[in-house]
Design an enzyme around this catalytic site. Structure first.
Site, short mmCIF file in Angstrom:
data_model
loop_
_atom_site.label_atom_id
_atom_site.label_comp_id
_atom_site.label_asym_id
_atom_site.label_seq_id
_atom_site.Cartn_x
_atom_site.Cartn_y
_atom_site.Cartn_z
N ILE A 110 0.83 -1.20 0.00
CA ILE A 110 0.00 0.00 0.00
C ILE A 110 0.87 1.26 0.00
O ILE A 110 0.67 2.17 -0.81
CB ILE A 110 -0.95 0.00 1.22
CG1 ILE A 110 -2.01 -1.09 1.06
CG2 ILE A 110 -1.60 1.37 1.40
CD1 ILE A 110 -2.82 -1.35 2.33
N GLU A 111 1.86 1.29 0.89
CA GLU A 111 2.73 2.47 0.98
C GLU A 111 3.56 2.64 -0.29
O GLU A 111 3.69 3.73 -0.82
CB GLU A 111 3.66 2.35 2.18
CG GLU A 111 2.97 2.44 3.52
CD GLU A 111 3.95 2.23 4.64
OE1 GLU A 111 4.76 3.15 4.90
OE2 GLU A 111 3.91 1.15 5.26
N LEU A 112 4.16 1.54 -0.74
CA LEU A 112 5.02 1.60 -1.91
C LEU A 112 4.24 2.00 -3.16
O LEU A 112 4.70 2.84 -3.94
CB LEU A 112 5.74 0.26 -2.11
CG LEU A 112 6.66 0.16 -3.31
CD1 LEU A 112 7.74 1.24 -3.28
CD2 LEU A 112 7.30 -1.23 -3.36
#
Length: 162
Positions: A64-66
């Protein structure tokens, strides 16, 4: 701990596990990704295990962050821990994070930590947060990151060439 060293050296740092406190985790974390300039991702040997095992995206916070950092065109800096290897076939990674294999990063070394830390800081867009080496960077700058710089330029365009 990188968080403390970077803070000491004048960088504004957010480390999700240490600095996220009360409130909704997901919106705050995504807001931090949206507002950062550099996105450092620490990749250990099991970094993509959940992703490669087929975990749904909404349960895979690294993904999700990447993917958000890639979508927002952040300066992504992988830290490659001992034992980490990208999948042999890049197609094993989901399309939304596959681009990570193209980013340069720093190989972590406990033995040569000072050299690792110096190399890591060279990857940051703001390599001199206290402006102590400003002249040095302007004289050796061989390119300008227009994607980063252009939105901050306030001027009329008189001519464009490409």
């Amino acid at each position: 701990h990188l968080y403390y060293l970077l803070n000491r050296d004048g960088y504004s740092v957010s480390f999700d596990l240490d600095t996220l406190h009360a409130g909704e985790f997901a919106p705050e974390l995504l807001s931090r990704v949206d507002n950062c300039t550099d996105f450092v991702i620490i990749l250990n040997k099991d970094a993509f295990k959940r992703t490669l095992d087929g975990a749904p995206k909404e349960e895979d916070w690294l993904r999700i962050e990447l993917s958000r950092a890639i979508e927002k065109r952040k300066n992504i800096i992988p830290i490659l821990m001992e034992g980490f290897e990208f999948p042999k076939n890049n197609e094993q990674l989901p399309q939304d994070i596959r681009e990570v294999v193209n980013f340069n990063g720093a190989e972590y070394s406990k033995r040569y930590f000072k050299a690792f830390y110096a190399e890591l800081k060279e990857f940051f867009r703001h390599v001199d947060p206290r402006h102590e080496r400003e002249e040095e960077y302007f004289t050796k700058l061989g390119y300008i990151d227009l994607q980063y710089l252009a939105p901050r330029i306030k001027a009329d365009v008189k001519m464009f060439t490409g």
